[in-house]
Design a protein around this motif. Structure first.
Motif, PDB file in Angstrom:
ATOM      1  N   MET A  79      23.661   0.475 -85.638  1.00  0.00           N
ATOM      2  CA  MET A  79      22.388   0.403 -84.922  1.00  0.00           C
ATOM      3  C   MET A  79      21.217   0.553 -85.874  1.00  0.00           C
ATOM      4  O   MET A  79      20.268  -0.230 -85.854  1.00  0.00           O
ATOM      5  N   LEU A  80      21.279   1.591 -86.708  1.00  0.00           N
ATOM      6  CA  LEU A  80      20.134   1.900 -87.565  1.00  0.00           C
ATOM      7  C   LEU A  80      19.830   0.764 -88.533  1.00  0.00           C
ATOM      8  O   LEU A  80      18.668   0.436 -88.754  1.00  0.00           O
ATOM      9  N   VAL A  81      20.863   0.144 -89.103  1.00  0.00           N
ATOM     10  CA  VAL A  81      20.632  -0.924 -90.084  1.00  0.00           C
ATOM     11  C   VAL A  81      19.883  -2.083 -89.432  1.00  0.00           C
ATOM     12  O   VAL A  81      18.861  -2.538 -89.942  1.00  0.00           O
ATOM     13  N   SER A  82      20.365  -2.515 -88.288  1.00  0.00           N
ATOM     14  CA  SER A  82      19.734  -3.643 -87.621  1.00  0.00           C
ATOM     15  C   SER A  82      18.292  -3.320 -87.224  1.00  0.00           C
ATOM     16  O   SER A  82      17.373  -4.121 -87.445  1.00  0.00           O
ATOM     17  N   ILE A  83      18.071  -2.145 -86.658  1.00  0.00           N
ATOM     18  CA  ILE A  83      16.732  -1.756 -86.214  1.00  0.00           C
ATOM     19  C   ILE A  83      15.778  -1.643 -87.403  1.00  0.00           C
ATOM     20  O   ILE A  83      14.666  -2.146 -87.394  1.00  0.00           O
ATOM     21  N   ARG A  84      16.272  -1.010 -88.444  1.00  0.00           N
ATOM     22  CA  ARG A  84      15.436  -0.774 -89.621  1.00  0.00           C
ATOM     23  C   ARG A  84      14.988  -2.097 -90.267  1.00  0.00           C
ATOM     24  O   ARG A  84      13.832  -2.260 -90.632  1.00  0.00           O
ATOM     25  N   ILE A  85      15.923  -3.048 -90.391  1.00  0.00           N
ATOM     26  CA  ILE A  85      15.578  -4.341 -90.990  1.00  0.00           C
ATOM     27  C   ILE A  85      14.537  -5.045 -90.127  1.00  0.00           C
ATOM     28  O   ILE A  85      13.555  -5.591 -90.616  1.00  0.00           O
ATOM     29  N   PHE A  86      14.732  -4.974 -88.812  1.00  0.00           N
ATOM     30  CA  PHE A  86      13.817  -5.609 -87.872  1.00  0.00           C
ATOM     31  C   PHE A  86      12.409  -5.025 -87.998  1.00  0.00           C
ATOM     32  O   PHE A  86      11.415  -5.753 -88.044  1.00  0.00           O
ATOM     33  N   VAL A  87      12.316  -3.713 -88.100  1.00  0.00           N
ATOM     34  CA  VAL A  87      11.014  -3.046 -88.129  1.00  0.00           C
ATOM     35  C   VAL A  87      10.364  -3.185 -89.506  1.00  0.00           C
ATOM     36  O   VAL A  87       9.209  -3.598 -89.624  1.00  0.00           O
ATOM     37  N   ASP A  88      11.107  -2.864 -90.571  1.00  0.00           N
ATOM     38  CA  ASP A  88      10.533  -2.854 -91.922  1.00  0.00           C
ATOM     39  C   ASP A  88      10.099  -4.240 -92.387  1.00  0.00           C
ATOM     40  O   ASP A  88       9.161  -4.377 -93.160  1.00  0.00           O
ATOM     41  N   SER A  89      10.800  -5.274 -91.934  1.00  0.00           N
ATOM     42  CA  SER A  89      10.503  -6.622 -92.412  1.00  0.00           C
ATOM     43  C   SER A  89       9.170  -7.141 -91.885  1.00  0.00           C
ATOM     44  O   SER A  89       8.637  -8.110 -92.390  1.00  0.00           O
ATOM     45  N   GLY A  90       8.646  -6.479 -90.854  1.00  0.00           N
ATOM     46  CA  GLY A  90       7.422  -6.981 -90.240  1.00  0.00           C
ATOM     47  C   GLY A  90       7.711  -7.876 -89.043  1.00  0.00           C
ATOM     48  O   GLY A  90       6.790  -8.390 -88.420  1.00  0.00           O
ATOM     49  N   ALA A  91       8.996  -8.055 -88.729  1.00  0.00           N
ATOM     50  CA  ALA A  91       9.351  -8.902 -87.588  1.00  0.00           C
ATOM     51  C   ALA A  91       8.792  -8.306 -86.295  1.00  0.00           C
ATOM     52  O   ALA A  91       8.281  -9.020 -85.435  1.00  0.00           O
ATOM     53  N   LEU A  92       8.858  -6.982 -86.182  1.00  0.00           N
ATOM     54  CA  LEU A  92       8.337  -6.313 -84.984  1.00  0.00           C
ATOM     55  C   LEU A  92       6.836  -6.594 -84.840  1.00  0.00           C
ATOM     56  O   LEU A  92       6.363  -6.971 -83.770  1.00  0.00           O
ATOM     57  N   ARG A  93       6.106  -6.436 -85.970  1.00  0.00           N
ATOM     58  CA  ARG A  93       4.658  -6.658 -85.940  1.00  0.00           C
ATOM     59  C   ARG A  93       4.353  -8.104 -85.543  1.00  0.00           C
ATOM     60  O   ARG A  93       3.425  -8.388 -84.791  1.00  0.00           O
ATOM     61  N   PHE A  94       5.174  -9.028 -86.070  1.00  0.00           N
ATOM     62  CA  PHE A  94       5.012 -10.444 -85.780  1.00  0.00           C
ATOM     63  C   PHE A  94       5.110 -10.712 -84.276  1.00  0.00           C
ATOM     64  O   PHE A  94       4.292 -11.420 -83.694  1.00  0.00           O
ATOM     65  N   PHE A  95       6.095 -10.099 -83.634  1.00  0.00           N
ATOM     66  CA  PHE A  95       6.269 -10.322 -82.196  1.00  0.00           C
ATOM     67  C   PHE A  95       5.134  -9.691 -81.388  1.00  0.00           C
ATOM     68  O   PHE A  95       4.740 -10.202 -80.349  1.00  0.00           O
ATOM     69  N   ILE A  96       4.618  -8.576 -81.885  1.00  0.00           N
ATOM     70  CA  ILE A  96       3.501  -7.950 -81.196  1.00  0.00           C
ATOM     71  C   ILE A  96       2.272  -8.859 -81.248  1.00  0.00           C
ATOM     72  O   ILE A  96       1.558  -9.033 -80.258  1.00  0.00           O
ATOM     73  N   GLU A  97       2.055  -9.483 -82.419  1.00  0.00           N
ATOM     74  CA  GLU A  97       0.933 -10.416 -82.557  1.00  0.00           C
ATOM     75  C   GLU A  97       1.090 -11.597 -81.596  1.00  0.00           C
ATOM     76  O   GLU A  97       0.109 -12.107 -81.064  1.00  0.00           O
ATOM     77  N   LEU A  98       2.345 -12.009 -81.387  1.00  0.00           N
ATOM     78  CA  LEU A  98       2.608 -13.110 -80.452  1.00  0.00           C
ATOM     79  C   LEU A  98       2.121 -12.762 -79.043  1.00  0.00           C
ATOM     80  O   LEU A  98       1.745 -13.629 -78.267  1.00  0.00           O
ATOM     81  N   CYS A  99       2.152 -11.478 -78.717  1.00  0.00           N
ATOM     82  CA  CYS A  99       1.772 -11.033 -77.369  1.00  0.00           C
ATOM     83  C   CYS A  99       0.257 -11.064 -77.171  1.00  0.00           C
ATOM     84  O   CYS A  99      -0.231 -11.087 -76.049  1.00  0.00           O
ATOM     85  N   ARG A 100      -0.489 -11.034 -78.259  1.00  0.00           N
ATOM     86  CA  ARG A 100      -1.938 -10.841 -78.172  1.00  0.00           C
ATOM     87  C   ARG A 100      -2.640 -11.879 -77.282  1.00  0.00           C
ATOM     88  O   ARG A 100      -3.394 -11.492 -76.369  1.00  0.00           O
ATOM     89  N   PRO A 101      -2.404 -13.197 -77.531  1.00  0.00           N
ATOM     90  CA  PRO A 101      -3.092 -14.195 -76.678  1.00  0.00           C
ATOM     91  C   PRO A 101      -2.743 -14.038 -75.200  1.00  0.00           C
ATOM     92  O   PRO A 101      -3.604 -14.253 -74.328  1.00  0.00           O
ATOM     93  N   PHE A 102      -1.502 -13.637 -74.933  1.00  0.00           N
ATOM     94  CA  PHE A 102      -1.072 -13.425 -73.559  1.00  0.00           C
ATOM     95  C   PHE A 102      -1.916 -12.333 -72.899  1.00  0.00           C
ATOM     96  O   PHE A 102      -2.360 -12.467 -71.761  1.00  0.00           O
ATOM     97  N   PHE A 103      -2.180 -11.293 -73.647  1.00  0.00           N
ATOM     98  CA  PHE A 103      -2.999 -10.191 -73.128  1.00  0.00           C
ATOM     99  C   PHE A 103      -4.414 -10.671 -72.835  1.00  0.00           C
ATOM    100  O   PHE A 103      -4.998 -10.339 -71.807  1.00  0.00           O
ATOM    101  N   ASP A 104      -4.970 -11.463 -73.781  1.00  0.00           N
ATOM    102  CA  ASP A 104      -6.323 -11.987 -73.607  1.00  0.00           C
ATOM    103  C   ASP A 104      -6.405 -12.826 -72.343  1.00  0.00           C
ATOM    104  O   ASP A 104      -7.332 -12.706 -71.553  1.00  0.00           O
ATOM    105  N   LYS A 105      -5.398 -13.689 -72.183  1.00  0.00           N
ATOM    106  CA  LYS A 105      -5.369 -14.603 -71.057  1.00  0.00           C
ATOM    107  C   LYS A 105      -5.324 -13.863 -69.729  1.00  0.00           C
ATOM    108  O   LYS A 105      -5.960 -14.234 -68.752  1.00  0.00           O
ATOM    109  N   MET A 106      -4.512 -12.796 -69.700  1.00  0.00           N
ATOM    110  CA  MET A 106      -4.337 -12.041 -68.465  1.00  0.00           C
ATOM    111  C   MET A 106      -5.574 -11.202 -68.156  1.00  0.00           C
ATOM    112  O   MET A 106      -5.664 -10.596 -67.087  1.00  0.00           O
ATOM    113  N   GLY A 107      -6.498 -11.125 -69.124  1.00  0.00           N
ATOM    114  CA  GLY A 107      -7.708 -10.348 -68.907  1.00  0.00           C
ATOM    115  C   GLY A 107      -7.453  -8.853 -68.841  1.00  0.00           C
ATOM    116  O   GLY A 107      -8.184  -8.107 -68.196  1.00  0.00           O
ATOM    117  N   TRP A 108      -6.375  -8.393 -69.526  1.00  0.00           N
ATOM    118  CA  TRP A 108      -6.101  -6.961 -69.517  1.00  0.00           C
ATOM    119  C   TRP A 108      -6.986  -6.255 -70.527  1.00  0.00           C
ATOM    120  O   TRP A 108      -7.464  -6.851 -71.489  1.00  0.00           O
TER     121      TRP A 108
END
Lengths: 192, 179
Positions: free
Chosen positions: B55-84
């Protein structure tokens, strides 16, 4: 589902690292995480031994059995598959109490003990029983009355009222726990 | 409130005092029995190691690589659109991290509390969210791993649905109480 998520996190992580020209990160993270796994397990070893030792005393003295008998009918309602006097009830209740009091260190050993007891009543040893999933659902969403760590963090950050989030936390956990119980009930019905 | 804090403080000493004493009265050989039980702690801790590392290896690679941040950025326009409320974007890293990693989530929460201030909307929301659910993936890996369960059935779904509810309930109640 776990397989897919595991693979997804692993592969996207490596791809993103490669694309951002930081492929060394993958090796470093993998090795560090592997080390951390051992550290966590070693850390657990001490507390686990302590609490399982105390548990064995309580068991031999008949305390766990009385606790299981005392357990409210509510807990039993949540675990319809378990026998009425199942020895799993004792550690399940201790685990929930430890979680509620925020004693995470004590909660894990009790939880693992509960899993061992549940496994004894599980007809398919490599597959999670419904009772196990219910127990996990309760566990991951369990109400903590005092979120001690986060209060300490707020205090250090200079909050004017570090404990003001206790009420909102209890409300949010209660919602999460209610949802966990409901979702578990629905999925269990559907899987039959 | 004081009573609960006191109860938490006294719980462990009380158990350590009361259980051995009671066992002694019930004629249980206390020391030998304790050691016998403690032996299991060692075995169980060793048994969960492969699950934990997986578990830890997979999670750590996902988080440290910036993949997590990348997916969060993907959410941004959706938030804008929804007017939240755009403030809410600040909480996404914690919301995603919470079920994956306990220490990771605490790190993110601490950083948010310092960045936005403990008495800000995000600070209070981060505090509430951090305290309201547990690390679903960790509990799943460790608890199932300890008894050799490999097929989890619908366990993860239940955990994640509860986590999502914890997030929405936190946002709602923090807005309502402090908003």
């Amino acid at each position: 589902m776990v397989n897919l998520i595991w693979l997804f996190m692993l592969l996207t992580g490596i791809v993103v690292s490669a694309l951002s020209g930081n492929i060394n990160q993958v090796t470093e993270s993998a090795l560090k995480a592997a080390e951390l796994g051992i550290e966590v397990a070693i850390g657990l070893m001490g507390v686990m031994s302590l609490w399982l030792g105390i548990m064995r005393l309580a068991e031999k003295a008949g305390l766990i059995q009385s606790l299981a008998k005392l357990s409210s009918p509510v807990i039993r309602l949540l675990f319809p598959d378990l026998k009425k006097d199942s020895p799993a009830f004792g550690p399940i209740i201790l685990n929930l109490c430890a979680n509620i009091l925020g004693l995470g260190n004590a909660a894990t050993p009790f939880g693992l003990k509960a899993m061992q007891e549940l496994q004894k009543e599980n007809p398919y040893p490599d597959t999670a029983s419904s009772a196990m999933i219910t127990f996990l659902a309760l566990n991951t969403s369990c109400i903590t009355i005092i979120p001690a760590t986060i209060i300490a963090v707020r205090m250090k950050a200079g909050s004017s009222n570090p404990t003001e989030i206790i009420g909102t936390t209890i409300f949010a956990t209660a919602c999460a726990m209610g949802t966990a119980i409901t979702a578990d009930f629905i999925f269990r019905k559907r899987s039959k | 409130m004081r009573i609960i804090t006191e109860a938490a403080r006294w719980a462990i000493p009380f158990l350590l005092f009361f259980i051995p004493l009671y066992a002694h009265f019930r004629k249980v050989p206390v020391y030998e029995t304790f050691v016998e039980g403690a032996e299991d702690g060692f075995k169980t801790a060793v048994k969960i190691i492969p699950f934990l590392i997986g578990m830890l290896v997979s999670i750590r690679i996902f988080v440290d690589s910036g993949a997590l941040r990348f997916f969060i950025e993907l959410c941004r326009p959706f938030f804008d659109k929804m007017g939240w409320n755009p403030d809410l974007l600040g909480i996404i890293p914690l919301a995603v991290m919470r079920p994956l990693s306990g220490s990771g989530a605490l790190g993110v929460a601490t950083q948010l509390i310092h960045q936005y201030g403990p008495d800000s909307f995000i600070g209070r929301l981060a505090s509430t969210l951090q305290g309201s659910t547990d690390t679903t993936f960790f509990v799943l890996a460790v608890y199932f791993g300890s008894v050799g369960i490999k097929k989890h059935r619908y366990a993860l779904k239940v955990g994640l649905v509860a986590d999502a509810m914890g997030l929405f309930a936190s946002i709602w109640i923090v807005t309502k109480v402090f908003g």
